[in-house]
Design an enzyme around this catalytic site. Structure first.
Site, mmCIF file in Angstrom:
data_model
loop_
_atom_site.group_PDB
_atom_site.id
_atom_site.type_symbol
_atom_site.label_atom_id
_atom_site.label_comp_id
_atom_site.label_asym_id
_atom_site.label_seq_id
_atom_site.Cartn_x
_atom_site.Cartn_y
_atom_site.Cartn_z
ATOM 1 N N ASP A 99 28.292 139.860 5.188
ATOM 2 C CA ASP A 99 28.345 139.585 6.783
ATOM 3 C C ASP A 99 27.132 138.013 7.291
ATOM 4 O O ASP A 99 26.205 138.909 7.196
ATOM 5 C CB ASP A 99 28.687 141.034 7.586
ATOM 6 N N ASP A 201 31.589 135.560 10.633
ATOM 7 C CA ASP A 201 31.521 136.322 11.955
ATOM 8 C C ASP A 201 32.232 135.078 12.708
ATOM 9 O O ASP A 201 31.252 134.491 12.478
ATOM 10 C CB ASP A 201 30.425 137.079 12.242
ATOM 11 N N GLU A 258 36.007 134.046 9.595
ATOM 12 C CA GLU A 258 36.601 135.301 10.463
ATOM 13 C C GLU A 258 37.457 133.906 11.853
ATOM 14 O O GLU A 258 36.073 133.437 12.310
ATOM 15 C CB GLU A 258 36.556 135.919 11.590
ATOM 16 N N HIS A 332 36.864 147.052 10.313
ATOM 17 C CA HIS A 332 36.527 147.871 11.095
ATOM 18 C C HIS A 332 36.321 147.602 12.709
ATOM 19 O O HIS A 332 36.034 148.048 13.568
ATOM 20 C CB HIS A 332 34.680 147.630 10.776
ATOM 21 N N ASP A 333 37.280 146.456 13.366
ATOM 22 C CA ASP A 333 37.136 146.042 14.367
ATOM 23 C C ASP A 333 39.241 146.959 15.084
ATOM 24 O O ASP A 333 39.598 146.609 16.058
ATOM 25 C CB ASP A 333 38.060 144.777 14.560
#
Ligand code: TEU
Ligand code: CA
Length: 561
Positions: A99, A201, A258, A332-333
């Protein structure tokens, strides 16, 4: 012609290290824990692991607030463990992407500690500082993603700093060349350690409109929407291209951005420059808002399959031969996919397999989030004190302060809290689902005796075995990877059906997206009875001359030629 690339043929598995496996019994998942479970991931048929942030962090946002980019989070281990993890992944012929969180750092990062010290220190300009407006109001009316203003006042220098996320996540100032080159240096440092790429991210937030205008009032009332001024900003392309020249072009890696509100045109534009790969694929959020109103995740709306079909069609056809898709339904969100898009009660297994069929037959690289492969579900903790996610806790505080009933707010949290996806991986039916022997940092889902890895592996009819099989099928049929996407039965409100075609190979996918029994005719020239059924989530298929009968969440794939 589509260019063949390793990352197009890969199936990715996302690990949230905190909740994966605890090797030293402190209640927190760690790097050694991941190493212990690599064989499990390899057996599933995975090619690439995406590791959520493992860098040093005070954990205001579980590692998305980084205080040192070149060292490892204390609870996760040491750099040496990470190097071993990379090595062990490569030993199994898998790859690993990290990430990359560079829109912001932690407020405990050295740069920020120095930056906030005075108006004229050499790090001041590493972050975005502005004077207040009018009578000590924040510089803009923008609302942060976690609620409240995007600006926090710092009395030390009597200015505000910008944070699109939490107060403890100050935004870096990408206008500053030194910031950018420090980041490129850090990226090269990790790539030279052998990692195989990055998940970037909120990468389309790094360039801000330097005018810093106020945004239109949000439906929420108190704040304005700053998105038009920080999403896809004026210098975004320039920065990413520079990152390409300085870093990406020099390595054979995989990158996935993302990107909120990016659009197909941007995805194309950013995918390559002069034949050199920039952002190979992006996570767009369009499927993530099909069940919410006013772009507000807390407000529920019923799912309309037509909307889902339109989104896939737009992206699949839009990027054909001109880019590449990233396929995901959860991470994970987001809530657990079977609870959100399937049925986590009576039809948990059937609907989870249906979703797997869809994900693994779509054009694009599929991303499986840990636990999805065993059909893990949402969790409903009865007490806000059991939640750990900053967004969830902020939402509870803000909404109950407005006087809304606690029960109603908890209901929203049960449906969409990010903690739904963050409860520990369910390995077996021992204490704490075999995740840890001590108290886990967040409670395990109470259904772990029923839903766990050990049970899934031993059950030939399990979701896990279906995933494993489906992944094999995808790998053995290049048409499912490179094939053109052609939707059929487009007007149907509950059947999702499409053809994938690559050279002489042709596949037909038929998915009953909901829980009703249905009969349909399939508009193809051949009789279904005469073509090969490759996989189905029921034991058989109910075929007749013109079509077939479908049971709840039934999904089938045929090979037409
Ligand atoms: O998420 C970006 C993002 O847009 C999310 O905040 C999203 O709006 C929200 O989670 C929906 O509920 C990334 C990370 O994936 C997330 O975990 C981080 O909190 C965030 O960036 C900040 O780094
Ligand atoms: Ca641990």
């Amino acid at each position: 012609m589509i260019k063949k690339r390793w990352w197009k043929e890969a199936v990715v598995y996302q690990i949230y290290p905190r909740s994966f496996y605890d090797s030293n019994q402190d209640g927190i998942g760690d790097l050694k824990g991941i190493i212990e479970k690599l064989d499990y991931i390899e057996d599933l048929g995975i090619d690439v692991i995406w590791l959520c942030p493992i860098y040093k962090s005070p954990n205001a946002d579980n590692g998305y607030d980084i205080s040192d980019y070149k060292s490892v989070m204390d609870e996760f281990g040491v750099l040496n463990d990470l190097e071993r993890l990379i090595e062990e992944i490569h030993k199994r012929s898998m790859k690993v992407i990290f990430d990359l969180v560079v829109n912001h750092t932690s407020d405990e990062h050295d740069w920020f500690i120095k930056s906030r010290n005075s108006l004229d220190n050499e790090y001041r300009d590493y972050y975005i500082w502005r004077e207040g407006k009018d009578n000590n109001k924040p510089p803009t009316n923008w609302e942060s993603f976690f609620g409240g203003s995007t600006w926090t006042y710092d009395s030390k220098t009597d200015q505000y700093y910008l944070h699109l996320f939490a107060e403890k996540q100050p935004d870096l100032n990408w206008e500053n060349k030194e910031v950018r080159f420090n980041i490129y240096d850090m990226m090269r440092w990790w790539l030279d350690k052998g990692i195989d790429g990055f998940r970037m991210d909120v990468i389309n937030m790094i360039s801000k409109d330097q005018g810093f205008p106020d945004g239109d009032k949000t439906p929420n009332g108190d704040y304005g929407d700053g998105k038009p001024y920080f999403l896809n900003g004026p210098c975004l392309y320039e920065y990413i291209k520079e990152m390409g020249e300085e870093v990406l072009f020099n390595y054979d890696i995989m990158t996935v951005g993302e990107t909120l509100d990016f659009g197909v045109e941007n995805a194309k534009k950013f995918s390559e420059v002069n034949g050199k790969e920039l952002l190979d694929m992006v996570f767009h959020f369009e499927l993530m808002s099909v069940d919410c109103r006013d772009e507000n995740k807390w407000r529920k709306k019923d799912i309309n399959l037509q909307e889902i079909k339109r989104i896939y069609k737009k992206w699949n056809q839009g990027l054909y031969e001109k880019g590449w898709n990233a396929i995901y339904l959860g991470n994970h969100d987001q809530p657990r996919i079977v609870s959100r898009f399937g049925n986590d009660e009576k039809y948990r297994k059937k609907s989870a397999k249906m979703l797997a069929t869809m994900m693994l037959t779509m054009p694009g690289t599929p991303f499986i989030y840990q636990g999805e492969e065993i059909g893990m579900t949402n969790v409903s903790f009865n007490d806000i004190g059991k939640y750990r996610d900053i967004e969830t806790i902020d939402h509870y505080r803000i909404e109950t302060n407005k006087g809304r009933s606690k029960g109603r707010v908890m209901k929203e949290i049960h449906r969409v809290s990010r903690d739904n996806a963050r409860t520990p991986m369910q390995w077996n039916d021992d204490l704490n689902a075999g995740f840890t022997q001590s108290t886990p940092w967040i409670n395990v889902n109470s259904n772990y005796k029923e839903i766990n890895v050990e049970k899934s592996i031993n059950d030939p009819d399990s979701i896990y075995n279906y995933y494993q099989n489906m992944i094999k099928i995808r790998k053995n049929n290049l048409g499912l990877i490179y094939g053109k996407y052609k939707p059929i039965l487009e007007e149907h409100n509950s059947i999702f059906s499409y053809i994938r075609k690559f050279n002489e190979d042709k596949y037909l996918i038929i998915i009953n997206f909901f829980g009703q029994n249905l009969s349909i005719e399939i508009p193809i020239n051949k009789k279904l009875k005469e073509i090969d059924l490759i996989i189905s989530n029921y034991k058989d298929a109910i075929l007749n001359d013109k079509g077939l009968s479908l049971r709840p969440y039934e999904s089938l794939m045929f090979k037409l030629s």
